[in-house]
Each structure stands twice: as structure tokens, then as C-alpha cells.
Design an enzyme around this catalytic site. Structure first.
Site, PDB file in Angstrom:
ATOM      1  N   ASP A 162      39.773  51.801  16.036  1.00 45.30           N
ATOM      2  CA  ASP A 162      40.391  51.886  17.364  1.00 45.30           C
ATOM      3  C   ASP A 162      40.194  50.559  18.114  1.00 45.30           C
ATOM      4  OD1 ASP A 162      41.711  53.105  19.427  1.00 45.30           O
ATOM      5  OD2 ASP A 162      40.481  54.914  19.419  1.00 45.30           O
ATOM      6  N   ASP A 177      36.813  61.604  13.367  1.00 46.42           N
ATOM      7  CA  ASP A 177      37.207  60.702  14.453  1.00 46.42           C
ATOM      8  C   ASP A 177      35.992  60.381  15.331  1.00 46.42           C
ATOM      9  OD1 ASP A 177      38.924  59.694  16.888  1.00 46.42           O
ATOM     10  OD2 ASP A 177      40.367  60.001  15.267  1.00 46.42           O
ATOM     11  N   ASP A 178      36.223  60.025  16.565  1.00 45.76           N
ATOM     12  CA  ASP A 178      35.175  59.552  17.481  1.00 45.76           C
ATOM     13  C   ASP A 178      34.063  60.608  17.651  1.00 45.76           C
ATOM     14  OD1 ASP A 178      33.886  57.939  19.283  1.00 45.76           O
ATOM     15  OD2 ASP A 178      35.596  57.731  20.637  1.00 45.76           O
ATOM     16  N   ARG A 186      48.662  52.753  14.526  1.00 45.38           N
ATOM     17  CA  ARG A 186      49.137  53.668  15.561  1.00 45.38           C
ATOM     18  C   ARG A 186      50.183  52.966  16.407  1.00 45.38           C
ATOM     19  NH1 ARG A 186      45.873  57.367  17.785  1.00 45.38           N
ATOM     20  NH2 ARG A 186      47.460  57.321  19.404  1.00 45.38           N
ATOM     21  N   LYS A 219      39.544  54.322  10.290  1.00 45.33           N
ATOM     22  CA  LYS A 219      40.436  54.245  11.459  1.00 45.33           C
ATOM     23  C   LYS A 219      39.715  53.399  12.487  1.00 45.33           C
ATOM     24  CE  LYS A 219      42.205  57.089  15.289  1.00 45.33           C
ATOM     25  NZ  LYS A 219      42.497  58.453  15.754  1.00 45.33           N
ATOM     26  N   ASP A 240      48.355  58.834  22.283  1.00 48.46           N
ATOM     27  CA  ASP A 240      47.788  59.971  21.554  1.00 48.46           C
ATOM     28  C   ASP A 240      48.743  61.167  21.626  1.00 48.46           C
ATOM     29  OD1 ASP A 240      45.691  58.276  21.375  1.00 48.46           O
ATOM     30  OD2 ASP A 240      44.223  59.615  22.304  1.00 48.46           O
ATOM     31  N   GLY A 246      54.805  49.865  25.716  1.00 50.99           N
ATOM     32  CA  GLY A 246      55.365  49.708  27.068  1.00 50.99           C
ATOM     33  C   GLY A 246      55.328  48.261  27.536  1.00 50.99           C
TER      34      GLY A 246
HETATM   35  C1  GLA Z   1      41.850  56.985  21.164  1.00 49.78           C
HETATM   36  C2  GLA Z   1      42.670  57.205  19.905  1.00 49.78           C
HETATM   37  C3  GLA Z   1      42.594  58.660  19.479  1.00 49.78           C
HETATM   38  C4  GLA Z   1      41.149  59.038  19.239  1.00 49.78           C
HETATM   39  C5  GLA Z   1      40.328  58.760  20.483  1.00 49.78           C
HETATM   40  C6  GLA Z   1      38.858  58.960  20.250  1.00 49.78           C
HETATM   41  O1  GLA Z   1      42.360  57.662  22.255  1.00 49.78           O
HETATM   42  O2  GLA Z   1      44.001  56.837  20.122  1.00 49.78           O
HETATM   43  O3  GLA Z   1      43.352  58.895  18.317  1.00 49.78           O
HETATM   44  O4  GLA Z   1      40.663  58.307  18.145  1.00 49.78           O
HETATM   45  O5  GLA Z   1      40.512  57.420  20.931  1.00 49.78           O
HETATM   46  O6  GLA Z   1      38.089  58.637  21.353  1.00 49.78           O
END
Ligand code: GLA
Length: 424
Positions: free
Chosen positions: A157, A79-80, A225, A155, A229, A205
Site C-alpha cells: 500500500d 491485509d492490514d 490498484r 500487497k 476501495d 482524480g
Molecule cells: C487501503 C487499501 C485497502 C486496504 C486498507 C488497509 O485503504 O486501499 O485495500 O488495504 O488500506 O488499511
């Protein structure tokens, strides 16, 4: 653990009109990928930015050693926070050398050599949520970089949208343009790269914007998504379930609602709640992305993630997300058709006390009676007619695979004992 009590009441079969849609033939996604919900690992929910090459190497080895990889958990997604704050002189993304000393191409090779797949994270806008360089303005070159590293899953974002570049266009239209451009680049990358998108989560929302985004998302992305989170608290599981369960119409093979990662193995949930999240996600045909310390999973958490019968529901080839067919007090009743005429039925108790619910088979979309029920956590089977009554513990589920039995039927048969078994 408190145990569920399954009360079976045999009534005359009352056939009624099914409230469930008939099973549609499996569709193909635009890129032909993710015909079943992706399964694997993503670090974010458990580790956030505390990642390293070692974490992914250890996780990959643990997925193989525990047998989880063989059960289908194959994507290992970073992820990030993996990239340096600045692109290199050629404008390319670079991995943080301190965290990934051997680089991501090496990591991709390592994962592939272990029979796994490699997933990566980026943002479609100017910056990722953690302020690292986003893909906007670099789409083709970044996709080339990912392909060269052997990436199998992206993924993408949407933390910092490039709205100012599209004056007059609303959130949904801007997102559609940007994500469609990335989808095109991925299809021309020379690799099969599953595309996971995030825009719906950013308009959660806001019903109008949400509906607009949902109108195109399935034609561009393999999964998306749907909510905030997730974190390891009951409140979070419940919230993401409640949003996602409404979206059953949008799911089909190659296009999945993603209520975010699994919290199985994490401390904030009881074992029963972990089992509940896993069951709900499977019933909703959600991606099953583990986010915990896989190398140190407890036997109980490993048993949850390894339940083949529940995984088979998630991965059913028809790819039909369950519908909530009834809400009775604190119990939600979900049903989905499975390949071969079976159904997966889930009773979920949201409330603080054990509760009981009764449902007619016809309400579940089951037109035949009697039926054979198999409890997917205890393994117990029973034959019932007409309707099912179940008692479910607080925050628990009772999950069944149901199929018609012809003519005469055997009496209720107890299941073979299973060590540490779930609800009966
Ligand atoms: C968002 C995404 C998370 C994750 C973070 C990383 O909040 O929804 O799933 O990827 O960024 O910064």
C-alpha cells in the site's frame, strides 16, 4: 430474478474495419510471475481489521472444500492490521500474537500444505493505513522476513509516502523509486513473490499524476490498484468499473489493472449485481480476489464464483483486457479477443431500467460471420450473422463467448436446463 431476453436478429454480414487492436503475443513480466490475473481471497473489504488466525484457517479449508481452490482461487491474502504496533528489538516485523498465536510462518506452512498460497500486506511508506509500521527504511529486512515466512504475494500500500526524503521529486517519482527498490528486493528474495502495488489509487482524480504513475507501474508491479476501495454498494462497483475500463492499454500477462476485490457473497449487492461485478471483472482481466465469508457462502454466490466459463475469460492466456467498443444509452458493450480466435463480449446495463442494444460484429472486432454465441450465464447458444441485439435487465449483463462458424450453420439450439441458471 428478472430474466434477460436475448433477441437475435439475423442480418447480412457487413464487414467493417475492426476497432479492436490485433491480439499481441503474450509478454512476460519482469519477474515472470502472474501471467494470469491472480485469484484467491483477501479479507479487507469484508472484515477490515477483524481478522484472526482462525479466519484464515477456516477460509483456506472452505476454499478447498467448496472446490474454489481447484478453480484457481489459491492466494489467501492477509491485509492490514496483522502486525504489532512496534518492530522487535532486531527491527523485524512481528505478527500480533493475540490474533495469530501460532505465528505467520506456521500459517504459511498451513496454507501451502493445503495447496494454497500465502499473501501479505505492507505499506511502502512510514505506516500502513491503519497506523502500523511501514516498510520504508526496512525494505531488505522485511522482504527477508516475508521470504522466511513463505510469502508468495505482497500487497504494498502507499498510505504514508516518504515524500520528505525526496525533496523536489513529485508523487510519481518518489513512488517509482520506492516501489522499484521493493521489486528488486523481492526478485532477490529467493522466492517467487507476486507484487501488488497501490500508487495509482492514491492519485485517482488527478489525471496528470495518474498518467505519470501509469507510465512506469507495469514495469515494476504485477498488478496495481486503479481506484478507491471497493465496498458492497452498486455505486462503488460502478465507479471502480468506470475508471478501470479506460485502462485496457496497460494490462498484459504479468501486469494487471486491479479494480479491487470481489463483493460477491456480500449483502449490499443483489445477486444480479454480484453476477455483474464478477462478469465485468473477468472481462477486464482483473484479479479475482474474493472478500466475503467463504465458509458460509450461499449456494447462489458460490455458483457465481464457480462459473468456469467466466473464469476462463478472466484467465485467458492472451491476457488482453476488454475495450469498451460502444456505449448505447445505458448499455456499455465490451469486447476482448481470446486465444484461438474467439471473443468475449459483454453487454452491461448501468441504468435503472431494462434496455436493448444492437452491435455489428465488426464493431466487436469480429471479422467473420456467421458466428456461434454462447451465453456464459445460461449456457444457451445461437448462431447469428452480421449483428447482435440483446436486451439486458437493469444492473445486469449478458456475456457471450463468440467464435466463427464455417459455412452452413445449425439453427439456434436451446441450452440444456441449468438449475438456478442466470440470464438466458
Ligand atoms: C487501503 C487499501 C485497502 C486496504 C486498507 C488497509 O485503504 O486501499 O485495500 O488495504 O488500506 O488499511
Amino acid at each position: 430474478m428478472r430474466r434477460f431476453r436475448l433477441c437475435l436478429m439475423v442480418f447480412l454480414c457487413v464487414l467493417g474495419t475492426s476497432r479492436l487492436a490485433l491480439a499481441a503475443p503474450p509478454a512476460r513480466s519482469e519477474n515472470g510471475l502472474a501471467l494470469r490475473p491472480p485469484m484467491g481471497f483477501n479479507d479487507w473489504a469484508h472484515y477490515e481489521c477483524h481478522i484472526s488466525q482462525r479466519l484464515f484457517v477456516e477460509t483456506a479449508r472452505a476454499l478447498v472444500r467448496t472446490g474454489l481452490a481447484r478453480l484457481g482461487y489459491r492466494y489467501v491474502n492477509i491485509d492490514d492490521c496483522w502486525m504489532a504496533r512496534h518492530r522487535n528489538a532486531q527491527g523485524q516485523l512481528v505478527a500480533r500474537r493475540k490474533l495469530f498465536p501460532r505465528g505467520l510462518k506456521w500459517l504459511g506452512h498451513f496454507l501451502h500444505a493445503h495447496g494454497l498460497k500465502f499473501g501479505i500486506y505492507e505499506d511502502a511508506g512510514y505506516k500502513t493505513c491503519q497506523g502500523r509500521p511501514g516498510m520504508y527504511g526496512h525494505i531488505r529486512e522485511d522482504v527477508r522476513t516475508f521470504a522466511a515466512w513463505g510469502v508468495d504475494y505482497l500487497k504494498l500500500d502507499y498510505c504514508n509516502p516518504p515524500a520528505n526524503r525526496y525533496p523536489g521529486l513529485d508523487f510519481s517519482r518518489v513512488a517509482h523509486r520506492v516501489y522499484a527498490a521493493v521489486s528488486r528486493a523481492l526478485r532477490h528474495s529467493g522466492r517467487a513473490i507476486v507484487f501488488s502495488c497501490s500508487p495509482p489509487a492514491y492519485v485517482y482524480g488527478h489525471p496528470r499524476a495518474y498518467a505519470e504513475v501509469m507510465s512506469w507501474i507495469g514495469s515494476v508491479c504485477n498488478l496495481w490498484r486503479t481506484d478507491d476501495d471497493v465496498y458492497d454498494a452498486w455505486k462503488s462497483i460502478l465507479a471502480n468499473y468506470q475508471g478501470n475500463v479506460e485502462l485496457w492499454r496497460y494490462a498484459h500477462p504479468g501486469a494487471w489493472n486491479d479494480p479491487d476485490m470481489l463483493e460477491v457473497g456480500n449483502r449490499g449487492l443483489t445477486l444480479r449485481e454480484q453476477r455483474t461485478q464478477f462478469s465485468l471483472w473477468a472481462e477486464m482481466a482483473a484479479p479475482l480476489l474474493i472478500s466475503t465469508d467463504v465458509a458460509r457462502l450461499s449456494p447462489a454466490a458460490l455458483a457465481i464464483l464457480s462459473n468456469r466459463a467466466v473464469i476462463a475469460v478472466d484467465q485467458d492466456p492472451l491476457g488482453i483486457q476488454a475495450r469498451r467498443v460502444r456505449r448505447e444509452g445505458s448499455i456499455d458493450i465490451l469486447s476482448r479477443p481470446l486465444v484461438g480466435g474467439a471473443h468475449a463480449v459483454l453487454f452491461f446495463n448501468r441504468g435503472p431500467r431494462a434496455a436493448r442494444a444492437t452491435v455489428r460484429l465488426a464493431t466487436l472486432g469480429i471479422r467473420r460471420s456467421p458466428v456461434l454465441l454462447r451465453n456464459l450465464w445460461s449456457g444457451k447458444t445461437a448462431v447469428v450473422r452480421g449483428r447482435i441485439t440483446v436486451r439486458v435487465a437493469s444492473h445486469g449483463v449478458a456475456m457471450f463467448r463468440i467464435r466463427a462458424v464455417g459455412g452452413s450453420h445449425p439453427a439456434m439450439r436451446p441450452a440444456p436446463a441449468r438449475p438456478g441458471g442466470g440470464p438466458s
